[in-house]
Write a protein that holds these residues in place. Structure first.
Motif, PDB file in Angstrom:
ATOM      1  N   VAL A 126       0.858  -1.182   0.000  1.00 60.38           N
ATOM      2  CA  VAL A 126       0.000   0.000   0.000  1.00 60.38           C
ATOM      3  C   VAL A 126       0.897   1.236   0.000  1.00 60.38           C
ATOM      4  CG1 VAL A 126      -1.821   1.259   1.202  1.00 60.38           C
ATOM      5  CG2 VAL A 126      -1.722  -1.227   1.364  1.00 60.38           C
ATOM      6  N   ASN A 127       0.592   2.167  -0.903  1.00 56.83           N
ATOM      7  CA  ASN A 127       1.347   3.424  -0.988  1.00 56.83           C
ATOM      8  C   ASN A 127       0.425   4.580  -0.635  1.00 56.83           C
ATOM      9  OD1 ASN A 127       2.962   5.625  -1.590  1.00 56.83           O
ATOM     10  ND2 ASN A 127       3.636   4.862  -3.577  1.00 56.83           N
ATOM     11  N   CYS A 128       0.775   5.334   0.403  1.00 57.06           N
ATOM     12  CA  CYS A 128       0.082   6.569   0.756  1.00 57.06           C
ATOM     13  C   CYS A 128       1.023   7.728   0.424  1.00 57.06           C
ATOM     14  CB  CYS A 128      -0.270   6.590   2.237  1.00 57.06           C
ATOM     15  SG  CYS A 128      -1.400   5.286   2.752  1.00 57.06           S
ATOM     16  N   PHE A 129       0.580   8.640  -0.422  1.00 58.51           N
ATOM     17  CA  PHE A 129       1.468   9.732  -0.826  1.00 58.51           C
ATOM     18  C   PHE A 129       0.694  11.036  -0.881  1.00 58.51           C
ATOM     19  CE2 PHE A 129      -0.342   7.834  -4.548  1.00 58.51           C
ATOM     20  CZ  PHE A 129      -0.449   8.804  -5.536  1.00 58.51           C
ATOM     21  N   ARG A 130       1.434  12.149  -0.731  1.00 53.00           N
ATOM     22  CA  ARG A 130       0.805  13.466  -0.722  1.00 53.00           C
ATOM     23  C   ARG A 130       1.684  14.486  -1.422  1.00 53.00           C
ATOM     24  NH1 ARG A 130       2.726  16.689   3.592  1.00 53.00           N
ATOM     25  NH2 ARG A 130       4.077  15.567   5.055  1.00 53.00           N
ATOM     26  N   ASP A 131       1.035  15.514  -1.909  1.00 51.51           N
ATOM     27  CA  ASP A 131       1.702  16.583  -2.658  1.00 51.51           C
ATOM     28  C   ASP A 131       2.402  17.533  -1.686  1.00 51.51           C
ATOM     29  OD1 ASP A 131       2.480  18.575  -4.378  1.00 51.51           O
ATOM     30  OD2 ASP A 131       0.463  19.203  -4.949  1.00 51.51           O
ATOM     31  N   ILE A 132       3.710  17.703  -1.841  1.00 51.82           N
ATOM     32  CA  ILE A 132       4.478  18.640  -1.001  1.00 51.82           C
ATOM     33  C   ILE A 132       5.155  19.710  -1.863  1.00 51.82           C
ATOM     34  CG2 ILE A 132       4.866  16.965   0.851  1.00 51.82           C
ATOM     35  CD1 ILE A 132       7.749  16.633  -0.276  1.00 51.82           C
ATOM     36  N   THR A 133       4.607  19.923  -3.073  1.00 49.26           N
ATOM     37  CA  THR A 133       5.240  20.859  -4.010  1.00 49.26           C
ATOM     38  C   THR A 133       5.356  22.259  -3.426  1.00 49.26           C
ATOM     39  OG1 THR A 133       4.282  19.583  -5.824  1.00 49.26           O
ATOM     40  CG2 THR A 133       5.157  21.762  -6.355  1.00 49.26           C
ATOM     41  N   GLU A 134       4.267  22.751  -2.835  1.00 50.14           N
ATOM     42  CA  GLU A 134       4.293  24.113  -2.317  1.00 50.14           C
ATOM     43  C   GLU A 134       5.273  24.250  -1.159  1.00 50.14           C
ATOM     44  OE1 GLU A 134       3.791  28.026  -2.262  1.00 50.14           O
ATOM     45  OE2 GLU A 134       3.034  26.628  -3.780  1.00 50.14           O
ATOM     46  N   MET A 138       8.417  26.808  -1.124  1.00 49.93           N
ATOM     47  CA  MET A 138       8.603  27.767  -0.039  1.00 49.93           C
ATOM     48  C   MET A 138       9.986  27.605   0.592  1.00 49.93           C
ATOM     49  SD  MET A 138       4.890  27.737   1.884  1.00 49.93           S
ATOM     50  CE  MET A 138       5.518  28.789   3.186  1.00 49.93           C
ATOM     51  N   HIS A 139      10.425  26.356   0.750  1.00 50.34           N
ATOM     52  CA  HIS A 139      11.758  26.103   1.304  1.00 50.34           C
ATOM     53  C   HIS A 139      12.840  26.650   0.376  1.00 50.34           C
ATOM     54  CE1 HIS A 139      14.940  24.056   3.495  1.00 50.34           C
ATOM     55  NE2 HIS A 139      15.338  23.498   2.374  1.00 50.34           N
ATOM     56  N   GLU A 140      12.667  26.441  -0.932  1.00 47.17           N
ATOM     57  CA  GLU A 140      13.656  26.941  -1.885  1.00 47.17           C
ATOM     58  C   GLU A 140      13.684  28.467  -1.890  1.00 47.17           C
ATOM     59  OE1 GLU A 140      12.433  25.106  -5.487  1.00 47.17           O
ATOM     60  OE2 GLU A 140      13.251  23.125  -4.956  1.00 47.17           O
ATOM     61  N   ARG A 141      12.488  29.093  -1.802  1.00 54.32           N
ATOM     62  CA  ARG A 141      12.442  30.558  -1.750  1.00 54.32           C
ATOM     63  C   ARG A 141      13.119  31.078  -0.493  1.00 54.32           C
ATOM     64  NH1 ARG A 141       7.127  29.921  -4.057  1.00 54.32           N
ATOM     65  NH2 ARG A 141       6.191  29.943  -1.993  1.00 54.32           N
ATOM     66  N   GLN A 142      12.892  30.376   0.625  1.00 50.96           N
ATOM     67  CA  GLN A 142      13.520  30.795   1.878  1.00 50.96           C
ATOM     68  C   GLN A 142      15.037  30.703   1.778  1.00 50.96           C
ATOM     69  OE1 GLN A 142      12.977  28.221   5.330  1.00 50.96           O
ATOM     70  NE2 GLN A 142      12.729  30.001   6.641  1.00 50.96           N
ATOM     71  N   GLU A 143      15.534  29.612   1.188  1.00 49.69           N
ATOM     72  CA  GLU A 143      16.978  29.476   1.029  1.00 49.69           C
ATOM     73  C   GLU A 143      17.541  30.578   0.140  1.00 49.69           C
ATOM     74  OE1 GLU A 143      17.851  25.526  -0.365  1.00 49.69           O
ATOM     75  OE2 GLU A 143      18.200  24.822   1.686  1.00 49.69           O
ATOM     76  N   LEU A 144      16.804  30.902  -0.941  1.00 47.84           N
ATOM     77  CA  LEU A 144      17.254  31.966  -1.839  1.00 47.84           C
ATOM     78  C   LEU A 144      17.297  33.307  -1.118  1.00 47.84           C
ATOM     79  CD1 LEU A 144      18.030  32.864  -4.712  1.00 47.84           C
ATOM     80  CD2 LEU A 144      15.591  33.204  -5.159  1.00 47.84           C
ATOM     81  N   LEU A 145      16.271  33.592  -0.304  1.00 46.03           N
ATOM     82  CA  LEU A 145      16.241  34.853   0.426  1.00 46.03           C
ATOM     83  C   LEU A 145      17.378  34.938   1.442  1.00 46.03           C
ATOM     84  CD1 LEU A 145      12.399  35.274   1.036  1.00 46.03           C
ATOM     85  CD2 LEU A 145      13.861  36.685  -0.436  1.00 46.03           C
ATOM     86  N   LEU A 146      17.677  33.826   2.113  1.00 40.94           N
ATOM     87  CA  LEU A 146      18.773  33.818   3.077  1.00 40.94           C
ATOM     88  C   LEU A 146      20.106  34.053   2.380  1.00 40.94           C
ATOM     89  CD1 LEU A 146      17.709  30.873   5.415  1.00 40.94           C
ATOM     90  CD2 LEU A 146      17.764  33.307   5.986  1.00 40.94           C
ATOM     91  N   ARG A 147      20.287  33.419   1.213  1.00 41.39           N
ATOM     92  CA  ARG A 147      21.528  33.634   0.470  1.00 41.39           C
ATOM     93  C   ARG A 147      21.618  35.077  -0.019  1.00 41.39           C
ATOM     94  NH1 ARG A 147      22.612  29.588  -4.204  1.00 41.39           N
ATOM     95  NH2 ARG A 147      24.595  30.711  -4.136  1.00 41.39           N
ATOM     96  N   GLU A 148      20.476  35.632  -0.456  1.00 40.58           N
ATOM     97  CA  GLU A 148      20.482  37.021  -0.918  1.00 40.58           C
ATOM     98  C   GLU A 148      20.809  37.965   0.230  1.00 40.58           C
ATOM     99  OE1 GLU A 148      17.449  40.344  -2.828  1.00 40.58           O
ATOM    100  OE2 GLU A 148      16.856  38.238  -2.758  1.00 40.58           O
ATOM    101  N   MET A 149      20.227  37.712   1.419  1.00 37.02           N
ATOM    102  CA  MET A 149      20.508  38.554   2.572  1.00 37.02           C
ATOM    103  C   MET A 149      21.985  38.482   2.939  1.00 37.02           C
ATOM    104  SD  MET A 149      18.757  38.510   6.365  1.00 37.02           S
ATOM    105  CE  MET A 149      19.421  36.891   6.762  1.00 37.02           C
ATOM    106  N   ASP A 150      22.548  37.273   2.945  1.00 34.86           N
ATOM    107  CA  ASP A 150      23.970  37.121   3.249  1.00 34.86           C
ATOM    108  C   ASP A 150      24.816  37.868   2.228  1.00 34.86           C
ATOM    109  OD1 ASP A 150      26.252  35.671   4.657  1.00 34.86           O
ATOM    110  OD2 ASP A 150      26.503  34.897   2.620  1.00 34.86           O
ATOM    111  N   HIS A 151      24.426  37.755   0.951  1.00 38.12           N
ATOM    112  CA  HIS A 151      25.161  38.443  -0.118  1.00 38.12           C
ATOM    113  C   HIS A 151      25.114  39.953   0.074  1.00 38.12           C
ATOM    114  CE1 HIS A 151      26.621  39.275  -4.171  1.00 38.12           C
ATOM    115  NE2 HIS A 151      25.569  40.047  -4.357  1.00 38.12           N
ATOM    116  N   ARG A 152      23.944  40.480   0.403  1.00 34.80           N
ATOM    117  CA  ARG A 152      23.809  41.926   0.571  1.00 34.80           C
ATOM    118  C   ARG A 152      24.611  42.435   1.766  1.00 34.80           C
ATOM    119  NH1 ARG A 152      17.840  44.336  -0.412  1.00 34.80           N
ATOM    120  NH2 ARG A 152      17.137  43.029  -2.120  1.00 34.80           N
ATOM    121  N   ILE A 153      24.542  41.705   2.875  1.00 40.12           N
ATOM    122  CA  ILE A 153      25.263  42.146   4.066  1.00 40.12           C
ATOM    123  C   ILE A 153      26.760  42.202   3.804  1.00 40.12           C
ATOM    124  CG2 ILE A 153      25.888  41.490   6.428  1.00 40.12           C
ATOM    125  CD1 ILE A 153      23.024  40.458   6.750  1.00 40.12           C
ATOM    126  N   LYS A 154      27.290  41.160   3.160  1.00 40.33           N
ATOM    127  CA  LYS A 154      28.718  41.154   2.844  1.00 40.33           C
ATOM    128  C   LYS A 154      29.075  42.307   1.912  1.00 40.33           C
ATOM    129  CE  LYS A 154      29.433  36.194   3.503  1.00 40.33           C
ATOM    130  NZ  LYS A 154      29.662  34.885   2.820  1.00 40.33           N
TER     131      LYS A 154
END
Length: 344
Positions: A126-134, A138-154
């Motif tokens: 039995v396979n139970c699966f769910r959509d985690i695309t969003e 959101m995780h990828e956007r958060q990582e991008l924002l953190l990298r952008e913030m680090d880039h700007r501060i430096k």
């Protein structure tokens, strides 16, 4: 923990009996395969995620195509369901990509339990699966924002250091150095404010809604009013910027000026920057040209840092244009295009 069937038939579909209506009510996608991988039961949620009804020929999964989380194609015969049937081991929180017939790709999280008969033999799963695309996006956007913030501060720390050095050059007294540095740091703060989403210009600074005024604001920390010749030359027709166009262009120009101050023409006493633009029916064409700076290093000319990748992405996705860099013997030339309707 494997599911054991009480039915003497040992059929995989018996784990849910005849309750198709029950599994259709479940909020999670679910399907059942027999020992050979044939899909013997699925609910509406599974078909909705697959974007199709599975055909009799489908085995192990009803999706059109599967891929690993890194995008590598995955054959159905090597998917988590196939592995669970082959090894008899449960699968917990495995991520896979599902390609749907409509062209959409979904990240799904799968949990699989083998089904065993009374003797312990695997007769299905039995396979139970769910959509985690969003959640993934959101995780990828958060990582991008953190990298952008680090880039700007430096970048800001590097710029502040460069501004102090620039202000000390040619100053007759320590007080002159302090005053020049203060004026430039204040200008840098105003320029940095323009790069923040949701901010803009109001009141007396409304004039900066034009491209020329925005350029003046961004480069003002590097202007030396005592110089015999201007270090920065600006030339172009009036172009109105507003909303996202203002923020996007402020980010881009701030990135260009930062790089010029750290590595290019603005890091050298005799360096100059010429910023010019023109428009045609529906496109802005802008050129940022540096002359008189240090020769580019091999690393600068060969690769792109995070700031360059971010700038290229912003131009393509937000401004509907293109960005190109050319390292000439006398300095860097950046050419940019943007759709005029995206700027206003």
């Amino acid at each position: 923990m494997s599911t054991t069937l009480a039915s003497p038939r040992g059929s995989a579909c018996d784990v849910l009996g005849a309750s198709q209506r029950f599994i259709d009510l479940l909020p999670v996608a679910i399907y059942v395969c027999d020992r050979d991988g044939c899909i013997v039961r699925h609910n509406r949620s599974a078909a909705a995620l697959w974007g199709r009804e599975p055909s009799p020929q489908d085995r192990f999964c009803g999706s059109l195509a599967l891929r690993a989380p890194d995008g590598t194609p995955m054959a159905h015969a090597h998917c988590p369901m196939a592995n669970a049937l082959r090894t008899g081991r449960a699968v917990s929180d495995a991520e896979v990509l599902i390609d749907r017939p409509d062209g959409e790709t979904l990240f799904v999280l799968v949990n699989i339990e083998p089904i065993r008969d009374a003797s312990g033999a695997v007769v299905g799963a039995v396979n139970c699966f769910r959509d985690i695309t969003e959640q993934r996006r959101m995780h990828e956007r958060q990582e991008l924002l953190l990298r952008e913030m680090d880039h700007r501060i430096k970048n800001l720390f590097a710029l502040a250091s460069g501004i102090v050095g620039l202000s000390a050059r040619g100053a007759a007294t320590p007080q002159e150095t302090v005053e020049a540095a203060r004026r430039r740091l204040e200008a840098l703060a105003r320029a940095h404010t323009l790069t923040l989403p949701g901010t803009g210009l109001s009141g007396e600074e409304t004039r900066s809604a034009t491209l020329a005024a925005l350029v003046d604001t961004i480069v003002s920390p590097f202007v030396d009013p005592r110089a015999e010749e201007p270090r920065i030359v600006v030339d172009g027709p009036e172009v109105i910027l507003g909303g996202g166009g203002l923020t996007s262009f402020a980010l881009l120009l701030h990135e260009f000026a930062t790089n010029a101050a750290k590595y290019g023409a603005l890091s050298s006493f005799g360096g100059r920057v010429i910023i010019s633009w023109r428009t045609d029916a529906d496109t802005l064409h802008l050129a940022w040209r540096e002359v008189g700076g240090p020769a580019p290093s091999g690393g600068e000319a060969a690769g792109e840092g995070f700031g360059s990748v971010l700038a290229r992405s912003a131009v393509r996705s937000q401004l509907g244009g293109s960005l190109a860099r050319e390292w000439r013997p006398d300095g860097l030339v950046v050419t940019l295009t943007a759709r005029l309707d995206r700027l206003a």
